[in-house]
Design a protein around this motif. Structure first.
Motif, short mmCIF file in Angstrom:
data_model
loop_
_atom_site.label_atom_id
_atom_site.label_comp_id
_atom_site.label_asym_id
_atom_site.label_seq_id
_atom_site.Cartn_x
_atom_site.Cartn_y
_atom_site.Cartn_z
N VAL A 269 11.34 3.36 -4.83
CA VAL A 269 10.12 2.93 -5.53
C VAL A 269 9.86 3.80 -6.75
O VAL A 269 9.63 3.31 -7.86
CB VAL A 269 8.90 2.97 -4.58
N VAL A 270 9.90 5.11 -6.57
CA VAL A 270 9.61 6.03 -7.67
C VAL A 270 10.67 5.93 -8.75
O VAL A 270 10.38 5.99 -9.95
CB VAL A 270 9.50 7.47 -7.14
N SER A 271 11.92 5.77 -8.35
CA SER A 271 13.02 5.65 -9.33
C SER A 271 12.80 4.46 -10.25
O SER A 271 12.92 4.57 -11.47
CB SER A 271 14.35 5.53 -8.60
N LEU A 272 12.47 3.30 -9.64
CA LEU A 272 12.24 2.11 -10.46
C LEU A 272 10.97 2.26 -11.31
O LEU A 272 10.97 1.94 -12.50
CB LEU A 272 12.14 0.87 -9.57
N PHE A 273 9.91 2.77 -10.68
CA PHE A 273 8.65 2.89 -11.43
C PHE A 273 8.78 3.85 -12.60
O PHE A 273 8.22 3.63 -13.69
CB PHE A 273 7.53 3.36 -10.49
N SER A 274 9.54 4.93 -12.42
CA SER A 274 9.69 5.91 -13.49
C SER A 274 10.38 5.30 -14.71
O SER A 274 10.06 5.64 -15.86
CB SER A 274 10.49 7.12 -12.99
N ASN B 214 10.47 -9.24 -0.05
CA ASN B 214 9.82 -8.72 1.15
C ASN B 214 10.55 -7.52 1.75
O ASN B 214 10.14 -6.97 2.77
CB ASN B 214 9.70 -9.81 2.22
N GLU B 215 11.64 -7.16 1.14
CA GLU B 215 12.43 -6.04 1.68
C GLU B 215 11.66 -4.74 1.53
O GLU B 215 11.00 -4.49 0.53
CB GLU B 215 13.76 -5.94 0.91
N LYS B 216 11.76 -3.89 2.52
CA LYS B 216 11.07 -2.62 2.54
C LYS B 216 11.89 -1.58 1.80
O LYS B 216 13.04 -1.33 2.12
CB LYS B 216 10.86 -2.16 3.99
N TYR B 217 11.26 -0.93 0.75
CA TYR B 217 11.96 0.08 -0.05
C TYR B 217 11.47 1.47 0.34
O TYR B 217 10.30 1.67 0.67
CB TYR B 217 11.73 -0.16 -1.53
N GLN B 218 12.37 2.41 0.22
CA GLN B 218 12.04 3.80 0.48
C GLN B 218 11.32 4.40 -0.74
O GLN B 218 11.37 3.88 -1.85
CB GLN B 218 13.31 4.60 0.79
N GLU B 219 10.65 5.53 -0.52
CA GLU B 219 9.87 6.16 -1.59
C GLU B 219 10.74 6.47 -2.80
O GLU B 219 10.33 6.25 -3.94
CB GLU B 219 9.21 7.44 -1.06
N LYS B 220 11.97 6.97 -2.54
CA LYS B 220 12.82 7.34 -3.67
C LYS B 220 13.14 6.13 -4.52
O LYS B 220 13.15 6.20 -5.76
CB LYS B 220 14.12 7.97 -3.14
N GLU C 90 0.81 -1.22 0.00
CA GLU C 90 0.00 0.00 0.00
C GLU C 90 0.85 1.26 0.00
O GLU C 90 0.48 2.27 -0.62
CB GLU C 90 -0.94 0.01 1.21
N ASP C 91 1.97 1.22 0.67
CA ASP C 91 2.86 2.40 0.67
C ASP C 91 3.41 2.66 -0.71
O ASP C 91 3.52 3.81 -1.16
CB ASP C 91 4.00 2.20 1.67
N TYR C 92 3.76 1.58 -1.41
CA TYR C 92 4.28 1.75 -2.77
C TYR C 92 3.24 2.39 -3.68
O TYR C 92 3.54 3.27 -4.50
CB TYR C 92 4.71 0.41 -3.35
N ILE C 93 2.01 1.93 -3.51
CA ILE C 93 0.91 2.50 -4.30
C ILE C 93 0.79 4.01 -4.01
O ILE C 93 0.63 4.81 -4.94
CB ILE C 93 -0.42 1.80 -3.97
N LYS C 94 0.92 4.35 -2.74
CA LYS C 94 0.80 5.76 -2.37
C LYS C 94 1.94 6.57 -2.97
O LYS C 94 1.73 7.69 -3.48
CB LYS C 94 0.82 5.88 -0.84
N TYR C 95 3.15 6.05 -2.93
CA TYR C 95 4.30 6.75 -3.52
C TYR C 95 4.05 7.01 -5.02
O TYR C 95 4.32 8.10 -5.54
CB TYR C 95 5.58 5.92 -3.37
#
Length: 605
Positions: A568-573, A560-566, A510-515
């Protein structure tokens, strides 16, 4: 040559009538007044030429035979002759002269006015037996350097070309000829036309050499009483055969009508069987589909039931997918393939792709059906509901070139106003048997059902509003034929709210979705903001976002590793960049810059 597209002038109605008594009375009157002028049509020993011309009278234009000649008289002077016709180098000038003197010169001296003072008769002469085997009223002629009747073999070595052709309404067939034609109709002969090797003997009416030697086609003058009277006598003495000739052609007409009725009955058995209405639609898909806050699905469905619909907007916002899903909601799944078709327009489309038209098939010119004719045939089978035609990206085709006549047929948004023009029906009919099966089915169905199937067709089209330089203009005259619904990209991240409920995206943290939602919102605001023209950002369509989300999930499903917002956004971009549907380097560079600014702001916070 013309068939049913011409109708007799008033003065000629009686002689071209299919009423035997009316015809014979006129024939008798003209003969008694010595107003009957005769031509002898002599093929030499080629009975096949006579039979093939008469085959035309049962397979080409019912009751009308044709004949031809290539003789040119070079001795005629350069002046206009007494009949008022320029005759130098005229093929078979005797026929041309008699035609004008019979039908275009009144007895009171007036010229060039159609009249029925005289009667021009063609007599088929069989040289082997020295007999007349058939006769007809000569109605018209034409000079044709481009085509030859396929029932005649030309001798090009001797420069024998049948460049002049004329028609005759047949009123007399000798019994032997009628028998041969009946055998032909009953398939006793395997070939379409006879050739010189077919030694079929004819019998006829004896002229006992009284006309002298007849070497080729010839026409007598009106004052040649001896020859004309001999031929007149043959005609009047064989009144019963004239009656049987009329009955012969009438029976063929009835047989053809019976065949048409039988074919139409078969068509009726195959039509009106399909119920295209979906009585139990499953619309759960709507909950997983981004539509837009200003779009009312129920209004669109109502429009699709009652007329043609156009979805307008930029690419990637789901216009085509929405159209297909709505169509599937409206049609019975059991008959999906019979109630719906889809085509993508392109710049090479012409009228023949949309309506139909002239095409080449194995070296022959044929009329081939397009999208509209095929759709009409499907609609003719529908008992309840509509036939949907989805035309994707309609403005990729040149609207005027491809759809002009199409939208003349769909003259307004109201199906009750739609009509198929008679010009289209006549055009297809003018090709005779040189039409495809879809066109034949169309003509038969139209004879029975008229415009009813047309009014069951629904055109659902999509139109792209991005990159208009590579697309064709669509004017308001066309748009008025549609209910038009406009679609835009989301302003924020409302499409992700829909997508995150679906597999496999719903498994994403859910956090990734929010990011990702925050990132997409920022890009879209930038793209739609005041600096749009300066920034030249690529469009962030729902389709691009959904594709990127699915691929993004693949990279995290076993991690299962927890990623930071930066992170997540870097990979998604990087994934999103590959799904934007553009190779514009400036747009992609600006996308990178905006992404970098966004990542830098994350790091600062």
């Amino acid at each position: 040559m013309y068939g049913s597209f011409l109708t007799p002038r008033k003065d000629f109605n009686s002689i071209l009538s299919n009423n035997y008594e009316e015809f014979f009375n006129i024939l008798n009157e003209k003969i008694n007044k010595k107003y009957a002028i005769h031509c002898i049509l002599n093929p030499g020993k080629k009975s096949n030429h006579i039979l093939n011309s008469l085959i035309y009278s049962i397979k080409g234009e019912l009751g009308y035979a044709i004949w031809g000649d290539g003789t040119v008289n070079k001795e005629i002077n350069n002046n206009i002759n007494d009949d008022g016709f320029w005759s130098e180098f005229t093929p078979f000038p005797a026929l041309v002269h008699r035609y004008f003197s019979s039908y275009l010169n009144k007895t009171d001296g007036r010229k060039g006015i159609p009249n029925f003072d005289k009667l021009l008769i063609g007599n088929f002469y069989y040289k082997d037996k020295n007999k007349i085997v058939a006769a007809g009223v000569i109605t018209d002629f034409n000079v044709d350097a481009t085509r030859n009747f396929i029932g005649w073999k030309e001798d090009t070595d001797k420069n024998q070309y049948f460049v002049i052709k004329w028609r005759m309404k047949i009123f007399l067939l000798h019994e032997s000829v009628r028998n041969i034609l009946n055998d032909y109709l009953n398939n006793k002969y395997s070939k379409e036309f006879f050739d010189e090797n077919d030694s079929i003997e004819l019998d006829g009416y004896n002229i006992n050499d009284v006309l002298g030697e007849i070497r080729s086609n010839t026409c007598y003058k009106q004052d040649n009483e001896k020859d004309n009277s001999i031929l007149n006598k043959i005609l009047l003495e064989n009144k019963e055969d004239i009656k049987k000739t009329f009955e012969f052609y009438e029976s063929i007409k009835k047989d053809k009508i019976s065949l048409i009725i039988e074919q139409n009955q078969k068509i009726q058995q195959n039509i009106q069987k399909i119920n295209c209405v979906n009585n139990n639609p499953n619309s759960d898909w709507i909950n997983h589909f981004y539509i837009g806050k200003d779009i009312d699905i129920n209004i669109i469905k109502a429009a699709m039931k009652n007329g043609n619909v156009l979805f307008v907007g930029p690419p990637g916002n789901g216009k085509t997918s929405l159209a297909k899903n709505l169509i599937y909601d409206l049609i019975d799944p059991q008959f999906k393939n019979d109630c719906f078709t889809i085509s993508t327009a392109n710049s090479l489309w012409f009228r023949r792709h949309v309506i139909g038209g002239e095409s080449m098939d194995k070296g022959n010119i044929v009329w081939r059906s397009g999208l509209f004719i095929k759709s009409y045939n499907y609609a003719a089978k529908i008992n309840n509901g509509n036939y949907f035609v989805l035309i994707d990206e309609i403005n990729r085709a040149d609207i005027d070139k491809a759809f002009g006549e199409f939208f003349t047929i769909f003259s307004s948004e109201n199906p009750n106003d739609w009509e198929i023009p008679s010009s289209l029906i006549n055009e297809i009919k003018s090709y005779g048997n040189n039409i495809d099966e879809d066109a034949k089915q169309f003509l038969n169905s139209f004879d029975i059902m008229g415009n009813e199937p047309l009014r069951k067709i629904r055109i659902i089209a999509t139109m792209n509003l991005v990159d208009m330089r590579n697309l064709f203009y669509v004017g308001e005259a066309i748009l008025r034929r549609f209910y038009v619904f406009s679609f835009n990209y989301p302003e924020n991240s409302e499409d992700i709210e829909i997508f995150k409920k679906e597999e496999p995206i719903k498994n994403l943290n859910e956090d990734y979705i929010k990011y990702i939602e925050n990132y997409i919102t920022k890009l879209r605001q930038k793209e739609k903001g005041e600096e749009k023209n300066k920034s030249n950002m690529p469009n962030i369509s729902p389709a691009s976002v959904k594709k990127a989300l699915i691929l993004f999930v693949e990279n995290f499903k076993n991690n299962n590793e927890k990623y930071q917002e930066k992170d997540v956004v870097s990979l998604f971009s990087k994934i999103l960049k590959s799904s934007l549907g553009t190779v514009d380097l400036i747009k992609l560079k600006n996308f990178d810059n905006e992404t970098e600014n966004y990542l830098n702001n994350i790091q600062k916070t």
